[in-house]
Design a protein around this motif. Structure first.
Motif, PDB file in Angstrom:
ATOM      1  N   ILE A  21     -13.287 -20.544  35.590  1.00 32.49           N
ATOM      2  CA  ILE A  21     -13.060 -18.716  35.618  1.00 32.49           C
ATOM      3  C   ILE A  21     -11.459 -19.018  34.143  1.00 32.49           C
ATOM      4  N   SER A  22     -11.056 -20.405  33.597  1.00 33.18           N
ATOM      5  CA  SER A  22     -10.353 -20.414  32.313  1.00 33.18           C
ATOM      6  C   SER A  22     -10.914 -19.381  31.526  1.00 33.18           C
ATOM      7  N   ARG A  23      -9.255 -18.262  30.905  1.00 35.02           N
ATOM      8  CA  ARG A  23     -10.182 -18.698  29.744  1.00 35.02           C
ATOM      9  C   ARG A  23      -8.345 -18.853  28.431  1.00 35.02           C
ATOM     10  N   VAL A  24      -8.171 -19.403  29.196  1.00 38.26           N
ATOM     11  CA  VAL A  24      -6.333 -20.686  29.081  1.00 38.26           C
ATOM     12  C   VAL A  24      -6.994 -21.564  28.130  1.00 38.26           C
ATOM     13  N   GLY A  25      -6.215 -22.027  26.468  1.00 35.40           N
ATOM     14  CA  GLY A  25      -6.838 -23.158  26.249  1.00 35.40           C
ATOM     15  C   GLY A  25      -4.886 -24.063  25.893  1.00 35.40           C
ATOM     16  N   ILE A  26      -4.308 -24.540  26.599  1.00 36.98           N
ATOM     17  CA  ILE A  26      -3.300 -25.712  25.884  1.00 36.98           C
ATOM     18  C   ILE A  26      -4.128 -26.738  25.837  1.00 36.98           C
ATOM     19  N   LEU A  59       1.534 -11.050  32.849  1.00 37.23           N
ATOM     20  CA  LEU A  59       0.811 -10.495  31.744  1.00 37.23           C
ATOM     21  C   LEU A  59      -0.210 -11.653  31.197  1.00 37.23           C
ATOM     22  N   LEU A  60      -0.381 -12.716  31.738  1.00 40.05           N
ATOM     23  CA  LEU A  60      -1.693 -13.615  31.787  1.00 40.05           C
ATOM     24  C   LEU A  60      -2.633 -12.788  32.597  1.00 40.05           C
ATOM     25  N   ARG A  61      -2.322 -12.172  33.558  1.00 42.82           N
ATOM     26  CA  ARG A  61      -3.189 -11.908  34.531  1.00 42.82           C
ATOM     27  C   ARG A  61      -3.470 -10.390  34.281  1.00 42.82           C
ATOM     28  N   ALA A  62      -2.688 -10.261  33.547  1.00 43.94           N
ATOM     29  CA  ALA A  62      -3.318  -8.171  33.061  1.00 43.94           C
ATOM     30  C   ALA A  62      -3.867  -8.223  31.712  1.00 43.94           C
ATOM     31  N   ARG A  63      -4.410  -9.439  31.313  1.00 40.34           N
ATOM     32  CA  ARG A  63      -4.974  -9.751  30.155  1.00 40.34           C
ATOM     33  C   ARG A  63      -6.412  -9.558  29.830  1.00 40.34           C
ATOM     34  N   GLN A  64      -7.109  -8.929  30.650  1.00 37.91           N
ATOM     35  CA  GLN A  64      -8.497  -8.547  31.444  1.00 37.91           C
ATOM     36  C   GLN A  64      -9.647  -9.191  30.357  1.00 37.91           C
ATOM     37  N   GLY A  65      -9.250 -10.566  30.379  1.00 41.49           N
ATOM     38  CA  GLY A  65     -10.729 -11.631  30.653  1.00 41.49           C
ATOM     39  C   GLY A  65      -9.826 -12.154  28.693  1.00 41.49           C
ATOM     40  N   GLN A  66      -9.306 -11.631  28.241  1.00 38.00           N
ATOM     41  CA  GLN A  66      -9.067 -11.786  26.734  1.00 38.00           C
ATOM     42  C   GLN A  66      -8.556 -13.324  26.764  1.00 38.00           C
ATOM     43  N   HIS A  67      -9.011 -14.420  25.686  1.00 40.62           N
ATOM     44  CA  HIS A  67      -8.754 -15.930  25.582  1.00 40.62           C
ATOM     45  C   HIS A  67      -7.852 -16.280  24.927  1.00 40.62           C
ATOM     46  N   VAL A  68      -6.602 -16.795  25.367  1.00 42.52           N
ATOM     47  CA  VAL A  68      -5.380 -17.323  24.884  1.00 42.52           C
ATOM     48  C   VAL A  68      -5.445 -19.218  24.450  1.00 42.52           C
ATOM     49  N   VAL A  69      -4.931 -19.033  23.484  1.00 48.64           N
ATOM     50  CA  VAL A  69      -4.436 -20.133  22.321  1.00 48.64           C
ATOM     51  C   VAL A  69      -3.740 -20.738  22.138  1.00 48.64           C
ATOM     52  N   PHE A  70      -2.588 -22.273  23.528  1.00 44.87           N
ATOM     53  CA  PHE A  70      -1.504 -21.923  23.167  1.00 44.87           C
ATOM     54  C   PHE A  70      -1.302 -23.700  21.866  1.00 44.87           C
ATOM     55  N   ALA A  71      -1.389 -23.032  21.049  1.00 48.49           N
ATOM     56  CA  ALA A  71      -0.709 -24.982  20.639  1.00 48.49           C
ATOM     57  C   ALA A  71       0.583 -24.969  20.398  1.00 48.49           C
ATOM     58  N   PHE A  72       0.852 -26.444  20.732  1.00 49.00           N
ATOM     59  CA  PHE A  72       2.263 -27.114  21.023  1.00 49.00           C
ATOM     60  C   PHE A  72       1.679 -28.607  20.192  1.00 49.00           C
ATOM     61  N   GLU A  73       2.911 -28.449  18.373  1.00 52.38           N
ATOM     62  CA  GLU A  73       3.094 -29.631  17.989  1.00 52.38           C
ATOM     63  C   GLU A  73       4.707 -29.548  17.946  1.00 52.38           C
ATOM     64  N   GLY A  74       5.099 -31.124  17.566  1.00 52.35           N
ATOM     65  CA  GLY A  74       6.554 -31.900  17.542  1.00 52.35           C
ATOM     66  C   GLY A  74       6.933 -32.671  17.437  1.00 52.35           C
ATOM     67  N   MET A  75       8.302 -32.982  17.370  1.00 53.81           N
ATOM     68  CA  MET A  75       8.488 -34.490  17.209  1.00 53.81           C
ATOM     69  C   MET A  75       7.681 -35.153  18.349  1.00 53.81           C
ATOM     70  N   ASP A  76       7.852 -37.200  18.401  1.00 54.72           N
ATOM     71  CA  ASP A  76       7.948 -36.719  19.510  1.00 54.72           C
ATOM     72  C   ASP A  76       8.637 -37.050  20.157  1.00 54.72           C
ATOM     73  N   ALA A  77       8.530 -37.143  21.431  1.00 56.85           N
ATOM     74  CA  ALA A  77       9.639 -36.975  22.788  1.00 56.85           C
ATOM     75  C   ALA A  77      10.470 -35.354  22.340  1.00 56.85           C
ATOM     76  N   ALA A  78       9.818 -34.307  21.813  1.00 56.36           N
ATOM     77  CA  ALA A  78      10.171 -33.419  21.561  1.00 56.36           C
ATOM     78  C   ALA A  78      10.707 -32.311  22.682  1.00 56.36           C
ATOM     79  N   GLY A  79       9.978 -32.605  24.021  1.00 57.79           N
ATOM     80  CA  GLY A  79       9.659 -31.261  25.155  1.00 57.79           C
ATOM     81  C   GLY A  79       8.237 -30.579  25.293  1.00 57.79           C
ATOM     82  N   LYS A  80       6.889 -31.139  24.726  1.00 55.72           N
ATOM     83  CA  LYS A  80       6.149 -30.616  24.911  1.00 55.72           C
ATOM     84  C   LYS A  80       5.467 -30.481  25.875  1.00 55.72           C
ATOM     85  N   GLY A  81       5.077 -31.491  26.430  1.00 58.50           N
ATOM     86  CA  GLY A  81       4.935 -32.180  28.126  1.00 58.50           C
ATOM     87  C   GLY A  81       5.780 -31.047  28.748  1.00 58.50           C
ATOM     88  N   GLY A  82       6.870 -31.614  29.226  1.00 57.72           N
ATOM     89  CA  GLY A  82       8.322 -30.868  29.641  1.00 57.72           C
ATOM     90  C   GLY A  82       7.773 -28.740  29.800  1.00 57.72           C
TER      91      GLY A  82
END
Length: 560
Positions: free
Chosen positions: A423-428, A353-376
């Motif tokens: 070339i990246s247009r995905v921000g995490i 899906l990400l490679r079919a998005r034709q350049g559209q920008h995507v932003v993933f935003a992770f929040e949560g309690m400490d040690a809730a598994g954001k990094g994993g």
């Protein structure tokens, strides 16, 4: 000789930024809209440099002033040959040129998948500075509107080319202009609220003066908005567009450029008044923060209810009821083999899906309690991707230079950007702009007014991203307090995980209920149609990772 001059320069700078006696403050630093009628040239020059150094002094960490640091952004737009360059040249001669930043653009088509203002955020002045910005985001807007309002078609007739102007229906460009001005007004409103004050100057001349100056012997710079100012029909259309813009925005100062020297004087007076007004606002905001801090010290409950002043009317912040999704945490126990099979399938679909998005920008935003598994979760999210396809930002405490800009500035710089060569247009984002209403609220790093208005500022920010074509996917990961302790202890005992655990993590456990309340308030106020939250409350890391992928796949499938 050079050493002596250097000492003199340092002394004069210190003297200028030191506290002024009452007479100097009243004469040079207090706004007076009638000063243009009484100030001669020498007095104006002294007032300008005095205000400039006083503004800069608000940024000095060891300054005797308690003023809140504030900057001034001067937007310069208008007709070509209307005296803009002459006015800014005059200003730079009358102030300390080392402390006056000048940037210029001529107007280009707005870039895809990002707000019209995003390209220009790197040029923002630091708090304490004055910056003049020719063109700016309004040049891009006017360039695009003029393209819509006058379509040029080159036809070949009898071996000769000529230009034919075909106008679009007036409603189309006016609707686009109106929509963009609403978004820019919201963006500028948030700049001002975050100590970047604005002065917007529009220079204008009549068509006869324009044509006379275009045809004189003086060299002309590259034309603003990239339009043909020699063409009377195009100039007439530009004036129509400009009138519509000025009608919709009432905060422009219109400067008559018929006499360039008079226009320069007018401009310098407006800059002086804007600096003086900024200084007054910095003192008012600083006093308000001091009063608020005193109120907080006198209060026994600083996290559940807050009062802040808007004008002369107190507005009480009401915390929401904590939803069960933040307290009733699931305890799944998915089989490892089943997990690995599901993970591989979901990762493959996500990458597709990400490679079919034709350049559209995507932003993933992770929040949560400490040690809730954001990094994993992020690790599994990017596993099927090439590292060149995305950028990961681990957000911590802001650096000093970031604090000297509007709050969201440091995040604007990290957004996917069409201007960059990558070339990246995905921000995490591992932690995000929501820190203002979470850790900064709880730890007192933001004032009540700052974090309470941040909900609306963040909503406007995310709405602007989505309106421009960016997909924003937000996660809140929740675990219970017992599971957090278990993970903290595991980190202590695992050498390659010890870096993840800090003293702040242990200290934050004492404020668990405050963070849960802050999360509830955040979710209630920022769960919007444009950027909804996905809350995943589970103590099973594997199940959380699968649900993160499921939601990403769902959002990408719907929006791409």
């Amino acid at each position: 000789m050079s050493k002596k001059n250097n000492k003199t320069d340092i002394k004069s700078a210190k003297d200028t930024s030191a506290p002024f006696n009452e007479q100097v403050v009243e004469q040079y630093l207090m706004p007076n809209p009638l000063s243009k009628f009484s100030m001669d040239e020498d007095t104006l020059r002294l007032a300008l440099v005095t205000a400039q150094f006083a503004l800069r002094a608000t940024r000095q960490p060891a300054a005797p002033s308690t003023d809140k640091a504030v900057g001034l952004l001067v937007l310069v737009n208008g007709m070509e040959q209307a005296g803009k360059g002459t006015a800014v040249t005059q200003l730079r001669q009358w102030v300390d040129p080392r402390l006056l930043k000048v940037e210029a653009t001529i107007g280009y088509c707005p870039l895809a998948h990002q707000p019209i203002w995003q390209t220009h955020t790197k040029a923002m002045p630091r708090h304490g500075d004055v910056m003049v910005y020719f063109g700016n985001w309004y040049a891009d807007l006017l360039y695009n509107v003029m393209r819509m309002a006058t379509l040029e078609r080159e036809k070949s007739a009898k071996g000769k080319k000529h230009t034919d102007i075909e106008a679009l229906p007036i409603g189309q460009w006016q609707d686009y202009l109106r929509q963009q001005l609403v978004e820019l007004q919201a963006f500028e409103q948030d700049l001002v609220a975050n100590q970047t004050k604005l002065l917007k100057c529009w220079f204008h001349v009549d068509i006869e003066t324009l044509q006379a100056r275009l045809n004189d012997d003086e060299p002309d710079p590259k034309f603003l908005y990239q339009i043909d100012w020699h063409d009377a029909a195009i100039v007439a259309k530009f004036n129509e567009v400009a009138a519509s813009l000025l009608h919709q925005q009432g905060d422009w100062i219109i400067i008559d450029g018929a006499d360039k020297s008079q226009a320069a004087m007018h401009f310098c007076h407006e800059v002086l008044h804007a600096m003086q007004t900024a200084l007054v606002s910095s003192r008012v905001e600083s006093r308000a923060e001091s009063d608020q801090a005193q109120d907080s010290n006198d209060s026994h409950d600083t996290h559940n209810t807050h009062d802040h002043q808007v004008g002369s009317q107190a507005v009480k912040f009401e915390p929401v009821k904590i939803p069960k999704v933040l307290t009733d945490i699931d305890d799944s126990d998915i089989d490892k083999s089943d997990y690995n099979d599901a993970l591989a399938k979901k990762q493959s679909r996500l990458a597709e899906l990400l490679r079919a998005r034709q350049g559209q920008h995507v932003v993933f935003a992770f929040e949560g309690m400490d040690a809730a598994g954001k990094g994993g979760a992020i690790k599994r999210l990017v596993a099927p991707l090439d590292p060149r396809e995305y950028q990961i930002y681990n957000i911590g405490a802001p650096m000093l230079y970031e604090l000297q800009h509007p709050y969201l500035w440091r995040f604007w710089q990290k957004l996917p950007n069409e201007q960059t060569d990558r070339i990246s247009r995905v921000g995490i984002f591992d932690r995000t702009w929501y820190g203002r209403v979470l850790v900064e609220r709880i730890e007192g790093f933001a004032t009540d007014d700052e974090w309470q208005r941040a909900y609306d500022e963040i909503n406007r920010f995310e709405t602007a991203l989505v309106a421009s074509g960016t997909l924003v996917i937000k996660y809140w990961l929740a675990i219970d307090k017992k599971e957090q302790l278990k993970r903290f202890e595991a980190r202590e005992e695992t050498a390659y995980k010890q870096f993840k655990l800090t003293d702040d993590d242990w200290r934050n456990r004492d404020k668990w209920s405050d963070y849960v309340q802050a999360a509830a308030d955040m979710l209630a106020r920022t769960d919007t149609k444009d950027a909804p939250w996905c809350v995943i409350a589970n103590n099973d890391k594997r199940q959380v990772r699968l649900e993160v992928l499921d939601h990403a796949i769902e959002q990408l499938s719907i929006n791409l």
